[in-house]
Design an enzyme around this catalytic site. Sequence first.
Site, short mmCIF file in Angstrom:
data_model
loop_
_atom_site.label_atom_id
_atom_site.label_comp_id
_atom_site.label_asym_id
_atom_site.label_seq_id
_atom_site.Cartn_x
_atom_site.Cartn_y
_atom_site.Cartn_z
N GLY A 13 0.75 -1.32 -0.04
CA GLY A 13 0.20 -0.09 0.02
C GLY A 13 0.65 1.27 0.04
N ASN A 15 1.27 3.22 -2.82
CA ASN A 15 0.53 3.94 -3.37
C ASN A 15 -0.61 4.75 -2.44
OD1 ASN A 15 1.57 4.46 -6.42
ND2 ASN A 15 1.94 2.26 -6.13
N LYS A 85 -5.95 -8.70 -8.69
CA LYS A 85 -7.22 -9.57 -9.12
C LYS A 85 -7.77 -8.57 -10.49
CE LYS A 85 -7.50 -13.29 -6.45
NZ LYS A 85 -7.48 -14.57 -6.97
N LEU A 86 -8.47 -9.44 -11.05
CA LEU A 86 -9.56 -8.73 -12.28
C LEU A 86 -10.69 -8.10 -11.52
CD1 LEU A 86 -10.02 -10.72 -15.56
CD2 LEU A 86 -9.09 -8.52 -15.15
N HIS A 103 0.24 1.17 -13.11
CA HIS A 103 1.09 -0.15 -13.70
C HIS A 103 2.58 0.25 -13.54
CE1 HIS A 103 1.77 -3.86 -15.58
NE2 HIS A 103 2.56 -3.15 -16.51
N ASP A 144 -4.52 -4.08 -17.84
CA ASP A 144 -3.73 -3.33 -18.42
C ASP A 144 -3.90 -2.56 -19.86
OD1 ASP A 144 -2.24 -3.70 -16.22
OD2 ASP A 144 -1.12 -5.18 -17.05
N GLU A 173 5.28 6.40 -9.65
CA GLU A 173 4.02 6.16 -9.26
C GLU A 173 3.60 6.75 -8.18
OE1 GLU A 173 3.17 1.74 -8.66
OE2 GLU A 173 5.01 1.28 -9.57
#
Length: 201
Positions: A13, A15, A85-86, A103, A144, A173
Amino acid sequence: MTMRVAVAVSGRGSNLEALLRALEPKAPARVVLVLSNRPDAGALERARANSVPAEVLPDPADASDWLARLERHRIDLLVLAGYLKLVPAAVIARYRHLIVNVHPALLPGFGGRGMYGRHVHEAVLRSGARESGATVHLVDEAYDRGAVLAQGRVPVLPNDTADSLAARVLEVEHRLLPAVVLAAAAAGHPVPLPETVESAS
Ligand code: GRF
């Protein structure tokens, strides 16, 4: 009106932390919910330390559970910050153009299934690329692939390891993601940033 932001996380975490630091009380955006597929994600602790509700998704593939949580917290923008995860298709459909992901490479290169964490940086080093960076993009149904909103570039140095490159990219990022969220709050929805963030470090 303050843009109400949910952040989905799977790991430490950093970000999320950068976002929390960047959004002072008067900022036009506020993190009001953190969601994780992993109960042991360090990001959950960071959320709680900042008095942000942190919830674990019992089944990350359950779209109606996602939607109930996002609606309960009246979320305007969903940020994926190291979420591995998606996101279920019904959530993407309901929040189309309102979900962004960070990303750790310059998409469309080095993205897609399996390209996460150090796999990305190892692939960049193997390729011999002279630069890498970070991308914030809109999220659609494929990993992505959505429209790029912002990119920041860093050099790949001759003695780089996956770890040293990851650290250089991570710094970008941490600047890029808050910049995109603040621009989204100003515009009412995610918008492309006019400039890239450069890092020579
Ligand atoms: C970041 O490099 C992000 O780009 C990637 O996973 C990492 C997450 O780091 N998707 P953190 O959990 O925000 O520290």
